[in-house]
Design an enzyme around this catalytic site. Structure first.
Site, PDB file in Angstrom:
ATOM      1  N   ASP A  16       0.744  -1.083   0.098  1.00 49.94           N
ATOM      2  CA  ASP A  16       0.052   0.090   0.102  1.00 49.94           C
ATOM      3  C   ASP A  16       0.683   1.177  -0.173  1.00 49.94           C
ATOM      4  OD1 ASP A  16      -2.064  -2.000   0.390  1.00 49.94           O
ATOM      5  OD2 ASP A  16      -1.681  -1.675   2.718  1.00 49.94           O
ATOM      6  N   GLU A 201     -11.119  -0.893  -3.670  1.00 46.52           N
ATOM      7  CA  GLU A 201     -10.511  -0.109  -2.660  1.00 46.52           C
ATOM      8  C   GLU A 201      -9.194   0.628  -3.167  1.00 46.52           C
ATOM      9  OE1 GLU A 201      -9.248  -3.582  -0.045  1.00 46.52           O
ATOM     10  OE2 GLU A 201      -7.868  -3.847  -1.286  1.00 46.52           O
TER      11      GLU A 201
END
Length: 338
Positions: A16, A201
């Protein structure tokens, strides 16, 4: 053309990834594999982020809603302050009625603020949970400022919509408070978005040449993980779902020919000479042992993102690695040292 991006991955074992370029320096954060802290590192060149010192600027609480699974921090500069958006969940005591004990994730979005010049040595203050309008699984907040207005984009579950998370947008009153109701921009619906999990997401926003590109990631976190994109005109009302066009196909996906799998949860930055850089995480193998959530070998990668004559990104495919990457947790320590 020479750039400050010549090696890949840019940081090992950090999923991420979020990279912000500010005043000639690159600031990097990402999910720490133990999910118990938020870390920052800084370097003048993307190539040097791996060797840069990593500083812990916040650690999880002992109990309560910010006490486990600290996910996907993002660093942003708004006005004269630094902000980090992140997701956190409550811990459990193992009882059936404990928060989170039902085996579902109970994340919410939270914000940290630093008004000092240096975010690595400055004081970070908790601004609390972002009230997104309803209480449910929420994560992966990103922010951008467009024409003087700040916006928040994030992923959240609506039990009335099939799936685990959809993408929402709202205008902000300040960096920790929404000024408008949440508007759903997309939900998982195409075949490539619903492999293993029904997920949208990891949003990120790039504004360039009169267009707004909103990327996101979908499906499970294995080789099926891939990136999609929504596009809007920069003059449009970004809070109107009709302003956005969603690509029916993934724009960035696994490429077995170069040995890169599950690329996604991206961010954008730029080189010193102004070229757009796509930052993302990926794995280098397909066989995962154990729970993929705790498998630490998602590497933070980056590559130049070219554009065509109409100003649209030429997404291409992941580039091969030029720096050795671990294939087992035993190869590299979680602190990033061999």
């Amino acid at each position: 053309m020479a750039t400050d991006l010549n090696v890949n991955p840019i940081v090992l074992q950090r999923a991420d990834p979020c990279v912000l370029r500010h005043d000639g320096q690159y600031y990097f954060t990402g999910s720490y594999p133990l999910y118990d802290r938020i870390v920052l590192r800084r370097a003048a060149r993307l190539d040097d982020l791996q060797s840069a010192d990593e500083v812990t600027i916040w650690t999880k609480h002992e109990s309560g809603p910010q006490s486990q699974l600290i996910w996907a921090p993002e660093i942003h500069r708004v006005g004269d302050a630094w902000y980090i958006y992140y997701a956190a969940a409550p811990n459990t005591d193992g009882t059936a009625d404990a928060p989170g004990a039902d085996e579902t994730f109970n994340h919410r979005v939270f914000v940290l603020e630093c008004t000092d010049d240096d975010p690595l040595t400055g004081t970070w203050v908790e601004k609390g949970q972002v009230n997104t309008g309803w209480e449910s699984f929420a994560l992966d907040a990103t922010s951008f400022v467009h024409r003087g207005e700040q916006y928040l984009v994030w992923a959240q579950q609506d039990v009335a919509v099939k799936g685990h998370s959809n993408l929402y947008i709202a205008r902000m009153e300040n960096p920790w408070t929404l000024a408008t109701d949440a508007v759903m921009l997309c939900k998982p619906e195409y075949d490539w978005e619903i492999v293993t999990f029904w997920v949208a997401e990891g949003p990120s926003v790039l504004i360039r040449d009169g267009k707004v590109f909103l990327t996101y990631s979908a499906s499970g976190t294995g080789i099926e993980y891939a990136m999609g994109v929504l596009t809007a005109d920069a003059d449009a009302d970004l809070l109107d779902p009709a302003s956005w066009t969603k690509s029916p196909d993934p724009v960035f996906a696994s490429d077995p020919e170069v040995g890169i799998y599950g690329p996604g949860h991206n961010s954008f930055t730029e080189t010193a000479d102004g070229q757009t850089v796509l930052v993302y995480h990926a794995r280098t193998y397909t066989e995962l042992v154990g729970d993929p959530l705790w498998e630490p070998n998602r590497q933070a990668c980056a590559q130049i993102l070219p554009f065509d004559a109409d100003g649209n990104p030429v997404w291409g495919t992941p580039i091969p690695l030029t720096r050795p990457a671990p294939t087992s947790v035993d190869v590299l320590g979680l602190d990033g040292s061999f």
